[in-house]
Scaffold this active site. Structure first.
Site, short mmCIF file in Angstrom:
data_model
loop_
_atom_site.label_atom_id
_atom_site.label_comp_id
_atom_site.label_asym_id
_atom_site.label_seq_id
_atom_site.Cartn_x
_atom_site.Cartn_y
_atom_site.Cartn_z
N GLY A 1 0.80 -1.21 0.00
CA GLY A 1 0.00 0.00 0.00
C GLY A 1 0.83 1.27 0.00
O GLY A 1 2.07 1.23 0.11
N PHE B 1 1.19 -18.25 8.86
CA PHE B 1 2.27 -17.46 8.27
C PHE B 1 3.30 -17.11 9.33
O PHE B 1 4.51 -17.20 9.08
CB PHE B 1 1.75 -16.18 7.62
CG PHE B 1 2.87 -15.32 7.09
CD1 PHE B 1 3.44 -15.59 5.86
CD2 PHE B 1 3.40 -14.28 7.85
CE1 PHE B 1 4.51 -14.84 5.38
CE2 PHE B 1 4.47 -13.52 7.39
CZ PHE B 1 5.02 -13.80 6.14
N THR C 1 -10.34 0.89 2.18
CA THR C 1 -10.31 2.35 2.16
C THR C 1 -11.20 2.99 1.10
O THR C 1 -11.20 4.21 0.95
CB THR C 1 -8.86 2.85 1.95
OG1 THR C 1 -8.35 2.31 0.72
CG2 THR C 1 -7.96 2.41 3.10
N THR D 1 -8.37 6.80 11.26
CA THR D 1 -8.79 7.88 10.37
C THR D 1 -9.56 8.98 11.07
O THR D 1 -10.17 8.75 12.13
CB THR D 1 -9.66 7.27 9.24
OG1 THR D 1 -10.22 8.32 8.44
CG2 THR D 1 -10.81 6.47 9.83
N ASP D 2 -9.56 10.14 10.46
CA ASP D 2 -10.39 11.26 10.93
C ASP D 2 -11.87 10.96 10.80
O ASP D 2 -12.70 11.63 11.43
CB ASP D 2 -10.04 12.52 10.14
CG ASP D 2 -10.21 12.34 8.64
OD1 ASP D 2 -9.61 11.40 8.08
OD2 ASP D 2 -10.93 13.14 8.00
N TYR E 1 -17.40 3.35 6.47
CA TYR E 1 -15.94 3.34 6.60
C TYR E 1 -15.52 3.81 7.99
O TYR E 1 -14.75 3.14 8.68
CB TYR E 1 -15.33 4.24 5.52
CG TYR E 1 -13.85 4.48 5.70
CD1 TYR E 1 -12.93 3.44 5.52
CD2 TYR E 1 -13.35 5.74 6.05
CE1 TYR E 1 -11.58 3.65 5.68
CE2 TYR E 1 -12.00 5.96 6.20
CZ TYR E 1 -11.12 4.91 6.03
OH TYR E 1 -9.77 5.12 6.20
N TRP F 1 -6.38 12.66 4.92
CA TRP F 1 -5.99 13.20 3.62
C TRP F 1 -4.62 12.68 3.17
O TRP F 1 -3.76 13.43 2.72
CB TRP F 1 -5.96 14.73 3.67
CG TRP F 1 -7.25 15.42 4.00
CD1 TRP F 1 -8.35 14.88 4.60
CD2 TRP F 1 -7.57 16.80 3.77
NE1 TRP F 1 -9.33 15.83 4.77
CE2 TRP F 1 -8.88 17.02 4.26
CE3 TRP F 1 -6.88 17.87 3.20
CZ2 TRP F 1 -9.51 18.27 4.20
CZ3 TRP F 1 -7.50 19.11 3.14
CH2 TRP F 1 -8.80 19.30 3.63
#
Length: 290
Positions: free
Chosen positions: A9, A44, A64, A103-104, A127, A152
């Protein structure tokens, strides 16, 4: 040894670069290890680490696609919330520490002052709700965690607002950008540097932290600066007018926070961080594209 989950990512790509530069051993996985499957994680770990000590797990994996989450809530739930129980339990079992990114969007976005970590959460989208549940799943299952809320985010390894603006500004004579959503961008390289500072500091002040670049702007302000710097660096060869508009002119399934400014004092003081101004970081990013 560090296990970097979601290693392909945007943010993880910058973290793995800095881990290598700092001679920190790490193993990266992406979709080949299903984090929603507890047994897959365990298998794993046993195969990859064997006699090696796993000191940190850094989780960059997430669903996302903010608007798509409204129609695909089950997948968002699995990746953003349920998987964190699996990861937290594994971290606890092997005696490691966890860094996870949030996240915000966990806030309602109706504040008038920058959000601190202890402020009331009230997500307005699937989300945001699933990301908040992921935070709680970590908190309820693991003490040794750092949850970093950011906003952002942009960087080289993946589509983002800056790359989209550069493309549109080269294609169109006029674009409209919302001016009623306030916050601050986050350059992935800067956040990755903060992560390195955390894992090398041996600081055990676990909990939630906020991180973004410094400044207070709207998306329209951001677009105007992208155009200004992009023209100066010859990344934009077209003449394009950037016009302000309000959010009502764009139909989006998920509600965006109208105010998502994050207070960064806690992370700055705890880890002695200097956070760059958003314009400075934008300049660094654009110069990387030349």
């Amino acid at each position: 040894m560090i296990w970097l989950i979601g290693a392909k990512g945007m943010l993880a790509s910058e973290i793995n670069t800095l881990l290598t530069q700092n001679s920190i051993q790490w193993i990266g996985t992406d979709i080949e290890v299903d984090i929603t499957d507890k047994n897959a994680l365990e298998e794993f770990y046993e195969e990859a680490f064997q006699n090696k000590k796993c000191e940190w797990i850094i989780n960059c994996a997430a669903y996302t696609a903010v608007d798509k989450a409204e129609d695909n809530s089950s997948m968002a739930q699995k990746l953003n919330a349920d998987s964190l129980i699996n990861i937290a339990e594994l971290v606890k079992r092997v005696g490691a520490k966890l860094i996870h990114f949030s996240t915000d969007y966990v806030f309602a976005g109706n504040s008038t002052v920058p959000y601190i970590e202890a402020d009331k959460t009230d997500p307005q989208s699937i989300y945001g709700k699933t990301k908040l549940e992921g935070e709680l799943n970590i908190i309820n299952n693991l003490h040794e965690h750092y949850i970093i809320r950011t906003a952002w985010l942009y960087g080289k390894a993946g589509p983002n607002f800056v790359s989209t603006m550069l493309r549109l500004m080269n294609e169109k004579d006029e674009i409209k950008v919302v001016n009623d959503q306030i916050g601050t961008p986050t350059y992935a390289v800067d956040l990755a540097k903060a992560v390195i500072k955390i894992i090398t500091s041996d600081n055990k002040k676990y909990g939630i932290y906020h991180y973004s670049n410094e400044g207070t702007i709207s998306w329209y302000d951001f677009a105007c600066e992208i155009y200004k710097q992009g023209k100066e660096l010859d990344l934009i060869k077209n003449d394009c007018r950037v016009l302000p508009c309000d959010s009502s002119q764009f139909h989006q399934k998920a509600k965006r926070p109208s105010f998502s400014l994050l207070n960064k004092e806690k992370i700055k003081q705890t880890f002695d961080l200097l956070i760059p101004d958003w314009k400075e970081s934008l300049s660094c990013y654009l110069k990387e594209l030349i």
